[in-house]
Each structure stands twice: as structure tokens, then as C-alpha cells.
Design an enzyme around this catalytic site. Sequence first.
Site, short mmCIF file in Angstrom:
data_model
loop_
_atom_site.label_atom_id
_atom_site.label_comp_id
_atom_site.label_asym_id
_atom_site.label_seq_id
_atom_site.Cartn_x
_atom_site.Cartn_y
_atom_site.Cartn_z
N TYR A 1 -5.79 5.40 -7.39
CA TYR A 1 -5.96 5.17 -5.95
C TYR A 1 -7.40 4.77 -5.69
CZ TYR A 1 -5.94 5.91 -0.88
OH TYR A 1 -6.05 5.75 0.48
N TYR B 1 0.83 -1.22 0.00
CA TYR B 1 0.00 0.00 0.00
C TYR B 1 0.86 1.26 0.00
CZ TYR B 1 -3.99 2.92 1.37
OH TYR B 1 -4.99 3.85 1.41
#
Lengths: 134, 385
Positions: B344, B294
Site C-alpha cells: 500500500y 484503488y
Amino acid sequence: MSMRPDPIQRIDTAFFWEACERGEFVAQKCEKCDVLWHPPRPICPTCHSTEKTTQKLSGKGRLLSWVKQVTPGAFGFPEPPVAALIELEEGIRLVSNLEGVETDDIIIGMNVAVDFAETSGGKAVPIFRAAEAS
Amino acid sequence: MVDSLKQAAIVGIGQTEFSKNSGRSEQQLAAEAILAACQDAGIDPADIDGMTTFGLDNSDEIDVMRSLGCRDINYTTRLPQGGAASVTTIVHAKNAVESGMCDTFVIWRAMNERSQYRFGQPAMSISPDAHSSTFLEWCFPFGAQTPAAWEALSCGPYLDKFGVTSEDLGRIAVLMRKHAATNPDAWFYEKPITLEDHQASRWIIEPWLHLLDCCQESDGGVALVVTRMDKARDLKQKPARIIGAEYSMLFNHEIISDFYEGDLISHDIAERVTEKLIASCDIAPKDTNVAMIYDNFTPQILRQLEGFGYCGIGEAKDYVKDGHMELDGKSPLSPNGGLMGEGYIHGMNNITEGVRQVRGTAANQVKDVETVFLASGVAGAIIGE
């Protein structure tokens, strides 16, 4: 005239901000086991008592981390302030501001001491300034 | 470990385009992504019998059912902790199908976080009473009002202690954009950057984050379908088995405004997840072939590399600099370009890329992939053939 946002006050946390308005810097203390907690919480995680009191803090601590929110600019501030993570000598941490120090002169670990700043609605929040070693 | 025929597997992946203005509702994006995942797997959306998404997702379960004609749902749940929830969805999907509670479990995340609202900008819309995270009440009056500000404040002690420079962080951004540049699905397709571009990009958060240290704000939807291996054999795609999936929330920690516990140097939660993964499936993250980690902000990559055991404490900047995360390195990082380069969608597009790497169908395919590590701070999963 300060444009700084007023603190959000909740039933479990209002005592902290009300103390600031009186110029007092306090933390939640468990009535049963004397442990300090910040941010405040409705029940003591150590002994599960809901009986809470407050303890006046020395206001002395050291700087753990700092940032300046440049983009987007900090809401309620003409210039981005130095947001600071402070560890108090009582062992608890809080997010605040470091005022009166140029960013080039900021050193992680430097000693700081509490002061208070007014908010747009006439409330108060704790801020910190550089201090001599205690 | 469960019997191999009862083991969970990701059998379908779906996504919309990643854009800055989708021009349609988040509910439509969710439905399109789930439908695409079902079609990829070769299952009828009517058969979906379990679902999860993030607590922050705006499409609700009933709306998804109505859009797709789902007949009968046995189990739903919503997950806390923002983008850190992305890999926790895999933990829940695995448990739901391996327990027999569900046969066809769907995960989705859909958001118009660029065109409809700005995920990276100050917002007071989250009720502080409803959320235990401290980023509003205890940060907002001090001018720390964005995810970038909270992240930088929590990573500052680490970056300071190990002398991490802006160039060290920039190398991560350059790598992400290099991978995105050859991924046609990426927003930054054919748009690589140099370290000089990174250094010249404007300050977001002094003294740590330039613009190019930050992920994007994107519109789009992503979905996955999970079932058991006994059912997966009859479906269209090569299944990506969920070999291990673990989650850890530790006392007094929170996600991005994680200031109140620990030394702010070691990544205690990732270390705990790593222990649990090794205990459950005997594979360490560093022994997998691809690292999907991440990447909301560049410092988070360094701290997770150390927390998940790729290298020792303080060594991550050199681990990146030494080329280990290049496509031909020992731990290629996010070949899709990650959240910085591709889009994202709150971490979920890194999971679909992990599945493509296992299938062997990725735009930037790593050679001979047997296992992929998926990570989002508080959760980690190992998927493979």
C-alpha cells in the site's frame, strides 16, 4: 468516569459543542437564507453570508449506517461503541453514537432520538437512543 | 485531444521494495524510487523540471532536488484527498507536459507508514484547522477513529441495501491475494488465501470489515516519469500514452468520511469522472483491458465498479462473483495483487503496474493489452500503447 475524548473545538464550531454542554442540540443556520448546515462552516455555501445563527433541533432522526471499531479498540472507550451516521428530520446528517441497543437489534432506518454523553474533560457530545416513530 | 506528438506519456517507473520496515528514511525511499524511474526511462535526474506528490507526503521538493541534483524546477504542486490523489497525479502530470510548462515531470510517493507511524490506527496529529475533512472533529469523540471505520460507515448503506455479504467482500480479497501470490514484488507473494481464511480473520470493523478486507500498511516508495510523445521516442521504454485523465471533486463530498451529500448508494464522483473520460477520449473504463482500481477496503471496489460503469447499480458483487475480474476475465482487476496483496504505497503501485501491463512486462501479464484503466475514486485515467 467517562474516558470519551473531548470534542475538538474550533472557532467556527465551538457554538455546537458549547450548546451540548448546556444540554441543547443545535445546528448552524444562515441568518440571511435560513439554510441549516452541518458540520458548521465559516460562510454559507448557498448565499455566502457570514452572518450565522443557530436553530434548536428536534433531536429526532433515523439511522443511516453504523459500525463498531473493534481493532484497534476505540481510544477513550472501555468497549467499542456503536458509531452511527444519523439523518435528522431537519435534513442534516451527523456522526454520533447509538446507545442502549444490542447490535443484533440494530436496523438501518430505525428511529432515534438525541441524548447527551459526558466526555473525559467534562464536556458533552450528542448521542442517540432508539425512539418510537414520530 | 492534443496532437499525438504532444500527448503525455509515462516513460519511466521506479519503486523500492515493499516491506514492513524499510530501515531508511522516507526521504531516501523517495530519492531511490525517483532515481529508479529516471534510470528506467533513460533520463538524467538533473533534467527533471516539474514534480508532484501528495499533500500528505513527508519528503519536500527541495530535499528531493538536493538528493537527485535537479537543476531547475518550473512547476510543483501537491494534491489533496489522500490515496484518492493517486490518479489525480496523472491529471497534473499530463497538463504540465502537454501545456509545455514541463518536459520531464516526476511523480513520487514514499512512506514508512508501517514502521514509522501507523496509517490505519487512530492519530490526532493532523491539525483539524488545516484540513477540511471531518474525520477528526466530527468522528473522533464517537469512537470512529480509523480509515476502516470511516470507510465502513460510508459504505454501510450501500452494503445493506443490496444485501452484500461478507463472502461477497471476501471474494475480492481472495482475488487480490491470488494475483499477489504469483507476483514476486508483492508482500504476499506465494501467500494466497481462501474464503474460509477471510471469514476466520478477526474483526476490524463490525459488521462489515474483517482483517482481510483491508489493505496493508507498507513501507516503500514509488515514482513515475512523464513527458511528451515527441521526447518519449528517444527514451528506453515503450511509452504508456496518457489517453485520458480526469478528476472530479463534487460539492459537499469529501474522501473517506463522505457522509454528508448524496444517497450513499451511487458513487456520484466516479460517475462524473466516467462522463468526463468518455467526453475527452471516447473510451469507457469498462472497454479497457485491465482495471487498476484503488482497493483500500473491499467495499470500495464494488462502489467504484458501479461508479465507473463496469456494471449497473447493485450488480458489482455478482460481477466479481461471475469471474469477470480474473486474469482471463473481461476486466482483470489489479494483476499485481493491488494494495491488499502487493503493498500500500497510497495507490501509486497500482499505477506502475498499469504501465507494466501496457509495456507487456508484468509478472501476471494480461494478454493483448491495448489500454488500462487507472482509478482512485475521484480520478480516472486511461493509458495505452
